[in-house]
Motif scaffolding. Structure first.
Motif, PDB file in Angstrom:
ATOM      1  N   ASP A 210      61.986  71.412  26.640  1.00 55.42           N
ATOM      2  CA  ASP A 210      60.644  71.765  26.237  1.00 55.42           C
ATOM      3  C   ASP A 210      60.571  73.226  27.057  1.00 55.42           C
ATOM      4  O   ASP A 210      59.975  74.052  26.505  1.00 55.42           O
ATOM      5  CB  ASP A 210      59.417  71.106  27.247  1.00 55.42           C
ATOM      6  N   SER A 214      60.002  76.493  24.879  1.00 52.90           N
ATOM      7  CA  SER A 214      58.742  77.379  25.087  1.00 52.90           C
ATOM      8  C   SER A 214      59.370  78.774  25.234  1.00 52.90           C
ATOM      9  O   SER A 214      58.579  79.867  24.724  1.00 52.90           O
ATOM     10  CB  SER A 214      58.092  77.133  26.326  1.00 52.90           C
ATOM     11  N   THR A 218      58.587  82.104  22.846  1.00 49.20           N
ATOM     12  CA  THR A 218      57.635  83.174  23.544  1.00 49.20           C
ATOM     13  C   THR A 218      58.559  84.644  23.023  1.00 49.20           C
ATOM     14  O   THR A 218      57.998  85.579  22.615  1.00 49.20           O
ATOM     15  CB  THR A 218      57.548  83.152  24.982  1.00 49.20           C
TER      16      THR A 218
END
Length: 311
Positions: A210, A214, A218
């Motif tokens: 995760d 992420s 981004t």
């Protein structure tokens, strides 16, 4: 009559037979002390709580990007360089980066804080099989008030800080083994509770996937924003084509990250609840302490025979 140097050496020379004779004369002392150490070793070995080890085997997920970027670089590399746009260098290895992140201070302390593992890691001294509950050190953590009460010297505080927790966790609980030839990674978690060991092994793999997902999303969003701004500022058709394709590539990277649950590591062999203990090795502990007792006893007998008696 004055003795020669050779005579003095022979006089003070300790023969093997004399050593064996001294040991034989003190055999009951050796037996008694060895027996005391043997009995003590049993109590010591039994006082050490069991630990359990949960392991999960992972395979790095291969990078899927790069094809479109290579085509763009070969076709428009010169034009992009003149315009100040970097079309990429060496291929990134996200699994190698993820391995370093997974063992980093920031990630591990964030992981421990998220799942409230600090008391379970730093303040436990065993596990009760009958009730499936952890046994906490009464002079370290108050389970009723959920408060740290350990007595430490300055600059330490009753509650362990991030550096202390990180060093303890990486030394006692977490082990990461990378098999580069096979392309596999094994994550092992050791703890008094087999249930907690399995939970931590499962959670740490989920968290690193995760986290890296992420970060990738981004990064792709930042690049897309930059490319859209650069696209709006150019009127060169070829450069516009480059920007459109780069934006498409970043959109694909973002979509892949969003749709992949196992973004960096794919689970090959999931963690199971460990039933057999990983430690301690009680037989080796008993043998080692008993052997140490025998050596100390023989040393005492020889010292008494050759030093004290001769004086």
């Amino acid at each position: 009559m004055q003795l020669s140097e050779t005579d003095i050496i022979k006089k003070n020379e300790i023969e093997l037979t004399e050593v064996l004779s001294a040991l034989w004369k003190g055999k009951w002392i050796i037996v008694l002390l060895s027996a005391i150490f043997a009995v003590a070793s049993v109590f010591i070995a039994l006082s050490i709580p069991n630990t359990y080890k949960a392991s999960v085997m992972l395979s790095p997920v291969e990078d899927t990007d790069g094809g479109m970027l290579s085509n763009l670089k070969s076709e428009f590399g010169g034009l992009a360089a003149m315009a100040g746009v970097n079309l990429g260098g060496a291929k990134s290895n996200k699994s190698a980066l993820a391995l370093q992140v997974m063992q980093s201070r920031a990630f591990l302390n964030g992981f421990i804080e998220k799942y409230n593992l600090k008391p379970q890691i730093m303040a436990t001294e065993g596990w009760d099989l009958a009730t499936n509950t952890l046994i906490y050190k009464p002079n370290v953590y108050d389970t009723q008030q959920k408060k740290w009460i350990r007595d430490v010297d300055v600059p330490f505080k009753p509650e362990p800080d991030v550096q202390e927790v990180y060093e303890f966790f990486t030394s006692n609980n977490l082990t990461v083994v990378e098999e580069k030839e096979k392309g596999l990674v094994t994550v092992l978690i050791t703890h008094y509770s087999p249930h907690l060991a399995k939970q931590m092994a499962d959670n740490i793999v989920s968290e690193i996937n995760d986290y890296m997902k992420s970060e990738a999303i981004t990064e792709a969003e930042v690049k897309i924003e930059y490319l859209k701004q650069a696209l709006a500022e150019t009127s060169v058709a070829d450069m516009q084509k480059i920007f459109y394709q780069l934006i498409e590539q970043q959109e694909q990277n973002k979509m892949l990250a969003q749709t992949q649950s196992q973004y960096v590591f794919k689970i090959i062999d999931p963690a199971i609840l460990p039933i057999k203990k990983a430690g301690p090795k009680r037989a080796l502990i008993c043998l080692g302490i008993t052997f140490l007792g025998a050596l100390l006893a023989m040393g005492f007998v020889l010292f008494r025979y050759f030093v004290l008696n001769r004086r």
